[in-house]
Design a protein around this motif. Structure first.
Motif, PDB file in Angstrom:
ATOM      1  N   MET A   1      52.679 -33.328 -39.589  1.00 10.83           N
ATOM      2  CA  MET A   1      52.388 -34.481 -38.751  1.00 10.83           C
ATOM      3  C   MET A   1      52.656 -35.786 -39.509  1.00 10.83           C
ATOM      4  O   MET A   1      53.264 -36.714 -38.986  1.00 10.83           O
ATOM      5  N   GLY A   2      52.209 -35.845 -40.758  1.00 10.63           N
ATOM      6  CA  GLY A   2      52.451 -37.033 -41.563  1.00 10.63           C
ATOM      7  C   GLY A   2      53.928 -37.254 -41.842  1.00 10.63           C
ATOM      8  O   GLY A   2      54.430 -38.391 -41.779  1.00 10.63           O
TER       9      GLY A   2
ATOM     10  N   LEU B   1      66.197 -42.100 -30.493  1.00  8.29           N
ATOM     11  CA  LEU B   1      66.833 -41.108 -31.354  1.00  8.29           C
ATOM     12  C   LEU B   1      65.960 -40.793 -32.567  1.00  8.29           C
ATOM     13  O   LEU B   1      65.901 -39.642 -33.024  1.00  8.29           O
ATOM     14  N   SER B   2      65.260 -41.801 -33.066  1.00 11.29           N
ATOM     15  CA  SER B   2      64.376 -41.590 -34.200  1.00 11.29           C
ATOM     16  C   SER B   2      63.208 -40.680 -33.814  1.00 11.29           C
ATOM     17  O   SER B   2      62.778 -39.828 -34.609  1.00 11.29           O
ATOM     18  N   ILE B   3      62.698 -40.823 -32.584  1.00 11.58           N
ATOM     19  CA  ILE B   3      61.643 -39.934 -32.096  1.00 11.58           C
ATOM     20  C   ILE B   3      62.157 -38.504 -32.022  1.00 11.58           C
ATOM     21  O   ILE B   3      61.487 -37.559 -32.468  1.00 11.58           O
ATOM     22  N   ALA B   4      63.367 -38.342 -31.457  1.00  6.73           N
ATOM     23  CA  ALA B   4      63.959 -37.011 -31.352  1.00  6.73           C
ATOM     24  C   ALA B   4      64.171 -36.398 -32.740  1.00  6.73           C
ATOM     25  O   ALA B   4      63.938 -35.195 -32.947  1.00  6.73           O
TER      26      ALA B   4
ATOM     27  N   LEU C   1      60.864 -35.090 -34.118  1.00 10.02           N
ATOM     28  CA  LEU C   1      60.482 -33.831 -33.473  1.00 10.02           C
ATOM     29  C   LEU C   1      61.311 -32.671 -34.015  1.00 10.02           C
ATOM     30  O   LEU C   1      60.804 -31.564 -34.222  1.00 10.02           O
ATOM     31  N   LEU C   2      62.589 -32.929 -34.248  1.00 12.06           N
ATOM     32  CA  LEU C   2      63.470 -31.901 -34.811  1.00 12.06           C
ATOM     33  C   LEU C   2      63.026 -31.527 -36.222  1.00 12.06           C
ATOM     34  O   LEU C   2      62.988 -30.341 -36.581  1.00 12.06           O
ATOM     35  N   ILE C   3      62.682 -32.525 -37.016  1.00  9.06           N
ATOM     36  CA  ILE C   3      62.224 -32.269 -38.384  1.00  9.06           C
ATOM     37  C   ILE C   3      60.937 -31.450 -38.369  1.00  9.06           C
ATOM     38  O   ILE C   3      60.765 -30.510 -39.166  1.00  9.06           O
TER      39      ILE C   3
ATOM     40  N   PHE D   1      56.738 -28.249 -34.040  1.00  8.87           N
ATOM     41  CA  PHE D   1      57.121 -29.162 -32.954  1.00  8.87           C
ATOM     42  C   PHE D   1      55.913 -29.918 -32.411  1.00  8.87           C
ATOM     43  O   PHE D   1      55.960 -31.137 -32.209  1.00  8.87           O
ATOM     44  N   THR D   2      54.807 -29.199 -32.163  1.00  9.21           N
ATOM     45  CA  THR D   2      53.625 -29.868 -31.624  1.00  9.21           C
ATOM     46  C   THR D   2      53.009 -30.823 -32.653  1.00  9.21           C
ATOM     47  O   THR D   2      52.424 -31.845 -32.274  1.00  9.21           O
ATOM     48  N   ALA D   3      53.142 -30.507 -33.949  1.00  7.33           N
ATOM     49  CA  ALA D   3      52.692 -31.451 -34.977  1.00  7.33           C
ATOM     50  C   ALA D   3      53.522 -32.725 -34.923  1.00  7.33           C
ATOM     51  O   ALA D   3      52.996 -33.838 -35.086  1.00  7.33           O
ATOM     52  N   GLY D   4      54.840 -32.575 -34.670  1.00  8.21           N
ATOM     53  CA  GLY D   4      55.698 -33.744 -34.504  1.00  8.21           C
ATOM     54  C   GLY D   4      55.335 -34.533 -33.256  1.00  8.21           C
ATOM     55  O   GLY D   4      55.328 -35.776 -33.263  1.00  8.21           O
ATOM     56  N   LEU D   5      55.019 -33.830 -32.180  1.00 12.63           N
ATOM     57  CA  LEU D   5      54.602 -34.487 -30.947  1.00 12.63           C
ATOM     58  C   LEU D   5      53.283 -35.226 -31.157  1.00 12.63           C
ATOM     59  O   LEU D   5      53.100 -36.356 -30.682  1.00 12.63           O
ATOM     60  N   ALA D   6      52.369 -34.589 -31.883  1.00 11.99           N
ATOM     61  CA  ALA D   6      51.089 -35.239 -32.192  1.00 11.99           C
ATOM     62  C   ALA D   6      51.306 -36.491 -33.043  1.00 11.99           C
ATOM     63  O   ALA D   6      50.603 -37.495 -32.877  1.00 11.99           O
TER      64      ALA D   6
END
Length: 327
Positions: free
Chosen positions: A83-84, A103-106, A109-111, A229-234
């Motif tokens: 998440m961090g 694009l940075s958000i995407a 999420l990919l990372i 993915f959900t950690a990235g979304l969070a």
């Protein structure tokens, strides 16, 4: 393995056990709401409850795939660090790399998805125990976040970016709607699909699942990738809510997530658990933290209370299992 029962890997008696555990947890939640509402008139108000819904969205989203992982007798301690890392990459990609914010958000999420998949790959292919692997990546991903950020935060996001973290839809926080939809989808997948049955089968007896021809490794990699993915979304929701990006975001999140999942009745030994139980666990943990804070209880005491509730839940679950003759 072919069966009409969506929880084929769980004995019939265990269905009743899980339902009874959820009923006990719901009763504890109602009792906690009643007691806390008597302590302060600020607790049981619409504004406060909706605000708590906003605050628990990140924990709730990460807890959904964590339920899948723990059902398979795994664990993911790296979700807070992912998440961090995702939060930092969201801001870094926009400010430092010059990418469009979308694009940075995407990219973030990919990372997150890749970071989770890396955990799953080492656990399944290299046979590193989940506890050891995710403990290592907890440090690795947090170190990457701190190294990339260089202790600098990112601010100045455009107004549209704050809709997810600070906006409302029909008077309900935007991220709470997202959590509700994700919870329903996760519950249906776990209880009504062959994928959900595979998770229970893997957690009950992984060797038997492999001999039955189930794609155990692919299944595990998928749920660890989903966790990332959900950690990235969070992280996206968290940055949108607090309006800034810092490398320490998500610190300690893994403890709240695992506590909520275990409190909800998911066994750390695998094979049992429900999304409904996890949802109740998330709500109970968040409302206890909020209610105790409003009554003037300090942070250390709050941890003691939540830990006591967790122990009580485990004792009740074990007592129910003993009464029903389930080992």
């Amino acid at each position: 393995m072919a069966t009409a029962d969506p929880r084929a890997a769980m004995p019939g008696r265990l269905h009743g056990l899980m339902l009874r555990h959820e009923m006990v947890l719901a009763a504890i939640l109602v009792a906690a709401l009643f007691v806390l509402s008597l302590q302060t008139d600020r607790f049981l108000t619409t504004d406060n409850l909706l605000n708590q819904g906003r605050l628990m969205a990140e924990i709730g989203l990460i807890a959904l795939p964590m339920t899948y992982i723990i059902i398979t007798a795994g664990i993911d301690l790296s979700v807070g660090s992912i998440m961090g890392l995702c939060a930092i990459m969201l801001g870094y990609g926009w400010k430092n790399l010059g990418l469009p914010l979308e694009l940075s958000i995407a990219l973030s999420l990919l990372i997150g998805t890749i970071a989770g998949a890396v955990n799953g790959w080492f656990i399944t292919r290299v046979r590193v125990p989940p506890l050891i692997m995710t403990l290592a990546t907890l440090a690795l991903y947090r170190g990457l976040a701190e190294g990339i950020s260089q202790a600098r935060s990112v601010r100045g996001y455009p107004d549209w970016f704050f809709v997810l973290g600070q906006g409302e839809l029909l008077g309900v926080p935007t991220q709470l709607w997202l959590l509700l939809v994700a919870t329903v989808v996760a519950a249906v997948v776990l209880a009504r699909t062959s994928f959900g049955r595979m998770l229970y089968a893997i957690g009950s007896n992984e060797t038997a699942a492999r001999f039955s021809g189930l794609p155990v490794d692919r299944c595990k990699i998928a749920i660890y990738a989903l966790s990332g993915f959900t950690a990235g979304l969070a992280a996206w929701i968290f940055v949108s809510r607090v309006s800034t990006t810092r490398s320490d975001m998500g610190t300690g999140v893994e403890l709240d997530v695992i506590a909520a999942v275990v409190l909800g009745g998911t066994s750390i030994f695998g094979g049992t658990g429900t999304i409904l139980g996890t949802a109740l666990g998330v709500v109970l943990v968040q409302l206890l933290k909020n209610g105790l804070a409003l009554t003037g209880v300090k942070g250390d005491a709050t941890i003691v209370v939540i830990g006591s509730v967790l122990i009580l839940s485990i004792l009740v679950s074990n007592w129910l299992r003993a009464r029903r003759g389930v080992d």
